[in-house]
Design a protein around this motif. Structure first.
Motif, PDB file in Angstrom:
ATOM      1  N   ILE A 118       1.228  -1.442  -0.100  1.00 38.31           N
ATOM      2  CA  ILE A 118       0.132   0.250   0.056  1.00 38.31           C
ATOM      3  C   ILE A 118       0.687   1.374  -0.114  1.00 38.31           C
ATOM      4  CG2 ILE A 118      -1.326   1.255   1.235  1.00 38.31           C
ATOM      5  CD1 ILE A 118      -3.124  -0.966   0.094  1.00 38.31           C
ATOM      6  N   GLU A 119       1.554   0.792   1.051  1.00 41.21           N
ATOM      7  CA  GLU A 119       2.449   1.878   1.159  1.00 41.21           C
ATOM      8  C   GLU A 119       3.547   2.634  -0.565  1.00 41.21           C
ATOM      9  OE1 GLU A 119       2.569   3.827   3.685  1.00 41.21           O
ATOM     10  OE2 GLU A 119       4.194   5.019   3.838  1.00 41.21           O
ATOM     11  N   CYS A 120       3.504   1.726  -1.232  1.00 44.62           N
ATOM     12  CA  CYS A 120       4.990   2.123  -2.528  1.00 44.62           C
ATOM     13  C   CYS A 120       3.146   2.594  -3.524  1.00 44.62           C
ATOM     14  CB  CYS A 120       4.727   0.512  -2.619  1.00 44.62           C
ATOM     15  SG  CYS A 120       5.757   0.900  -4.582  1.00 44.62           S
ATOM     16  N   ALA A 121       1.570   1.394  -3.444  1.00 44.77           N
ATOM     17  CA  ALA A 121       0.828   1.971  -4.085  1.00 44.77           C
ATOM     18  C   ALA A 121       0.582   3.469  -4.338  1.00 44.77           C
ATOM     19  CB  ALA A 121      -0.273   1.482  -4.176  1.00 44.77           C
ATOM     20  N   VAL A 122       0.493   4.241  -2.763  1.00 43.77           N
ATOM     21  CA  VAL A 122       0.447   5.653  -2.471  1.00 43.77           C
ATOM     22  C   VAL A 122       1.603   6.872  -2.576  1.00 43.77           C
ATOM     23  CG1 VAL A 122       0.132   7.895  -0.280  1.00 43.77           C
ATOM     24  CG2 VAL A 122      -0.616   5.332  -0.750  1.00 43.77           C
ATOM     25  N   LYS A 123       2.518   6.369  -2.761  1.00 43.20           N
ATOM     26  CA  LYS A 123       4.304   6.633  -2.955  1.00 43.20           C
ATOM     27  C   LYS A 123       3.028   7.226  -4.986  1.00 43.20           C
ATOM     28  CE  LYS A 123       7.956   6.753  -1.470  1.00 43.20           C
ATOM     29  NZ  LYS A 123       8.683   5.778  -0.703  1.00 43.20           N
ATOM     30  N   ILE A 152      -6.913  -0.607  -6.174  1.00 41.13           N
ATOM     31  CA  ILE A 152      -7.765  -2.025  -5.912  1.00 41.13           C
ATOM     32  C   ILE A 152      -6.223  -2.578  -5.073  1.00 41.13           C
ATOM     33  CG2 ILE A 152      -8.949  -3.943  -6.749  1.00 41.13           C
ATOM     34  CD1 ILE A 152      -9.843  -2.934  -9.105  1.00 41.13           C
ATOM     35  N   ASP A 153      -6.771  -2.796  -3.891  1.00 39.04           N
ATOM     36  CA  ASP A 153      -6.779  -3.941  -3.442  1.00 39.04           C
ATOM     37  C   ASP A 153      -6.623  -4.502  -2.852  1.00 39.04           C
ATOM     38  OD1 ASP A 153      -5.489  -4.709  -0.998  1.00 39.04           O
ATOM     39  OD2 ASP A 153      -5.755  -3.193   0.460  1.00 39.04           O
ATOM     40  N   PRO A 202      -7.414  -2.545 -12.679  1.00 38.56           N
ATOM     41  CA  PRO A 202      -7.039  -0.883 -12.273  1.00 38.56           C
ATOM     42  C   PRO A 202      -5.723  -0.564 -13.020  1.00 38.56           C
ATOM     43  CG  PRO A 202      -6.365  -3.371 -10.603  1.00 38.56           C
ATOM     44  CD  PRO A 202      -7.258  -3.324 -12.282  1.00 38.56           C
ATOM     45  N   ASP A 203      -4.937   0.506 -12.118  1.00 39.16           N
ATOM     46  CA  ASP A 203      -3.760   1.218 -13.052  1.00 39.16           C
ATOM     47  C   ASP A 203      -2.761   0.573 -11.874  1.00 39.16           C
ATOM     48  OD1 ASP A 203      -4.616   3.219 -15.088  1.00 39.16           O
ATOM     49  OD2 ASP A 203      -5.770   3.625 -13.050  1.00 39.16           O
ATOM     50  N   ILE A 204      -3.284   0.135 -10.422  1.00 38.11           N
ATOM     51  CA  ILE A 204      -2.008  -0.389 -10.113  1.00 38.11           C
ATOM     52  C   ILE A 204      -2.957  -1.143  -8.625  1.00 38.11           C
ATOM     53  CG2 ILE A 204      -0.684   0.564  -7.293  1.00 38.11           C
ATOM     54  CD1 ILE A 204      -0.714   3.280  -9.011  1.00 38.11           C
ATOM     55  N   MET A 205      -1.912  -2.192  -8.344  1.00 38.26           N
ATOM     56  CA  MET A 205      -3.068  -3.046  -7.754  1.00 38.26           C
ATOM     57  C   MET A 205      -1.365  -3.583  -6.474  1.00 38.26           C
ATOM     58  SD  MET A 205      -4.318  -7.000  -8.868  1.00 38.26           S
ATOM     59  CE  MET A 205      -3.370  -7.560  -9.421  1.00 38.26           C
ATOM     60  N   GLY A 231       5.090  -9.660  -0.235  1.00 38.68           N
ATOM     61  CA  GLY A 231       3.424  -8.900  -1.104  1.00 38.68           C
ATOM     62  C   GLY A 231       4.063  -7.797  -2.097  1.00 38.68           C
ATOM     63  N   ALA A 232       3.389  -7.236  -2.914  1.00 38.10           N
ATOM     64  CA  ALA A 232       3.565  -6.536  -4.208  1.00 38.10           C
ATOM     65  C   ALA A 232       3.300  -5.787  -4.549  1.00 38.10           C
ATOM     66  CB  ALA A 232       3.845  -7.473  -5.500  1.00 38.10           C
ATOM     67  N   CYS A 233       3.490  -3.935  -5.457  1.00 38.25           N
ATOM     68  CA  CYS A 233       3.037  -3.351  -5.892  1.00 38.25           C
ATOM     69  C   CYS A 233       2.273  -3.625  -7.207  1.00 38.25           C
ATOM     70  CB  CYS A 233       2.640  -2.093  -5.657  1.00 38.25           C
ATOM     71  SG  CYS A 233       2.670  -0.462  -5.921  1.00 38.25           S
TER      72      CYS A 233
END
Ligand SMILES: *Cc1c(COP(=O)(O)O)cnc(C)c1O
Length: 392
Positions: free
Chosen positions: A100-105, A213-214, A236-239, A252-254
Motif C-alpha cells: 500500500i505504501e508503494c501504491a500511495v507513493k 485496487i487493494d 486498475p492502474d495499480i494493484m 507482498g507486491a505493488c
C-alpha cells in the motif's frame, strides 16, 4: 507488568505447534480445522509439499543478496504476475502495508512527474483496511486506528462504502486516485458491486485519476479468479497484493501499468528484504499451483459447496445468524449474536474462524481443501451454532 510481546493483540489462549493441510495441532495433539488460514495467507494449507520443497531448495542455495543485485527468482515472479494480470511492472514487498505504501507513493509520484503536483489526494471508502503504516491508517480513516497517533497523514478523503455519488462529489483538482478493496476484508466481507467497480473505472478515466485496487485479501485465487476485480471486467492502474501470495512466507507486491509507474525510477523507492530470493522462490511455487489447470475452477466449486452449507446453517439458526455474504472462499456469516461468541464456540468445536467488522465471522479457508474437509468444517460450525443458541 508488560508482556515480552507488545500487547497489541487480544490473543486467544491457543497455540499451535504444527499444521497439515487445513489442520492445525496444539502441543497436546488437539486438532483444529483452520477456516481462517492465518487470515487468508495459507492459501495452499499448511505444510504444502511443493512449498516446502521450494523453500528447502532455495534455503540451501541462497537466502538473501539485497536489491543491489539482480535476483532471478524476483524477476521470475514478476514475470509470472505480469503475464497473468493487467500489470507491466512489479515492486516486491514483505507485507501488505508496504505494498500500500508503494501504491500511495506511486500515485503521488505519477502526478508530480506529470507536472500536476497539486494532485495528491486519494479517495477511499469507509470500512476500508489498507494496513497499519501511517499512510495505511490515514487511508482507512477509522478512529480506532488513527486515535493517539498524532497528525494523520494528509491527502486521504473517505466516502461512504460504494457510494458513487459521494465519490463524484469528492473529486477536486487535488484528487489523484481512488483506492478500493473489491471485497472489504477487515471491514466485514463487504462486496463492492461489480457495476459500481465499473463506474469507478469510468470516473477515473473521465477525470484523469488512477484506480488502485487493494487485492491483498481478495486476490491470489481467493474468489475463483486470480484477482477478484476480474469478475467486474475492469482493470486498475495499480494493484496491491500480499497475504496469499507467499502461502505463509512474508511477501507482498505493488503492481502497476507502465503509465501509472512513470516516475518510479532508480532511487525513488526501495526495500532491503523486499523480493528476496527465499520469499520469491516460495511466491513462484504458490503462483504455479494457483495457475495450474483447474485450480481456480475448483475454488469456485468449493465456494458453491461451502456457501450452500453456510446458508443451511443460517436457515436452521435464525437466532444466531442473519445471512451469508462474500465471494468465492472469502465468505462471512453475518451474526445476530456478538460475533466473538461464535468465534469462541468455534474454538470449542475445534474450528477456527476469524471475526471482522460489522459483526461477522469470516471464513478464508485454504483454497485447496477437499469437499469432505469442508463438510467437516460445516459440521463443526453447526455444532458451534447449536452451542451459541443453547445459551440464548
Ligand atoms: C491484511 C491487509 C492489509 C495489510 O497487510 P499486512 O500484510 O498486514 O501489512 C492491507 N489491505 C488489506 C485489504 C488487507 O486485508
Amino acid at each position: 507488568m508488560i508482556s515480552p510481546v507488545l500487547p497489541t493483540y487480544a490473543r486467544a489462549p491457543l497455540s499451535f505447534v504444527k499444521g497439515q493441510g487445513p489442520w492445525l495441532e496444539t502441543s497436546d495433539g488437539t486438532r483444529y480445522l483452520d477456516m481462517g488460514a492465518g487470515i487468508g495467507v495459507c492459501s495452499l494449507g499448511h505444510a504444502h509439499p511443493t512449498l516446502i520443497a521450494a523453500l528447502e531448495t532455495q534455503g540451501r542455495r541462497l537466502w538473501h543478496t539485497s536489491n543491489l543485485y539482480e535476483i532471478p527468482n524476483q524477476k521470475a515472479l514478476a514475470e509470472k504476475i505480469v503475464a497473468n494480470t493487467f500489470a507491466d511492472t512489479v515492486f516486491m514487498t514483505n507485507s501488505g502495508t508496504e505494498a500500500i505504501e508503494c501504491a500511495v507513493k506511486m500515485v503521488r509520484k505519477h502526478f508530480s512527474h506529470a507536472d500536476q503536483p497539486e494532485r495528491v489526494e486519494i479517495i477511499t471508502f469507509q470500512g476500508a483496511f489498507h494496513g497499519r503504516s501511517s499512510a495505511g491508517i490515514a487511508a482507512s480513516g477509522s478512529a480506532k486506528m488513527v486515535d493517539g497517533f498524532g497528525p494523520v497523514l494528509s491527502g486521504f478523503v473517505q466516502v461512504p462504502f460504494a457510494d458513487i455519488d459521494a465519490v463524484r462529489a469528492a473529486i477536486t483538482n487535488k484528487t489523484a486516485a481512488i483506492m478500493v478493496e473489491h471485497i472489504q476484508g477487515e471491514g466485514g466481507i463487504r462486496v463492492f458491486p461489480c457495476a459500481d467497480m465499473r463506474l469507478l473505472r469510468e470516473i477515473c478515466d473521465e477525470n484523469g485519476l488512477l484506480l488502485v485496487i487493494d487485492e491483498i485479501q481478495s486476490g491470489m485465487g481467493r474468489t475463483g479468479k486470480l484477482f477478484s476485480h476480474e469478475w467486474s471486467g475492469i482493470t486498475p492502474d495499480i494493484m496491491t497484493i500480499a497475504k496469499g501470495i507467499g502461502g505463509g512466507f512474508p511477501l507482498g507486491a505493488c503492481v502497476a501499468t507502465e503509465r501509472a509507474a512513470l516516475g518510479m525510477v532508480a532511487g525513488t523507492h526501495g526495500s532491503t528484504y523486499g523480493g528476496n530470493p527465499l520469499a520469491c522462490a516460495v511466491g513462484c511455487a504458490v503462483m504455479t499451483e494457483i495457475l495450474s489447470d483447474g485450480f481456480l475452477e475448483n475454488v469456485s466449486r468449493l465456494s458453491g459447496h461451502l456457501r450452500q452449507g453456510l446458508e443451511s446453517i443460517v436457515a436452521t439458526h435464525p437466532k444466531v445468524f442473519t445471512g451469508v455474504r462474500g465471494e468465492g472462499l472469502m465468505l462471512a456469516l453475518q451474526c445476530k449474536v456478538p460475533n466473538m461468541d461464535v468465534v469462541h464456540a468455534g474454538y470449542d468445536a475445534k474450528v477456527l474462524v476469524v471475526p471482522a467488522a460489522d459483526n461477522v465471522v469470516r471464513l478464508l479457508p485454504p483454497l485447496n481443501m477437499e469437499t469432505f474437509e469442508l463438510d467437516d468444517a460445516l459440521w463443526r460450525l453447526e455444532e458451534a451454532a447449536n452451542a451459541v443458541e443453547a445459551k440464548l
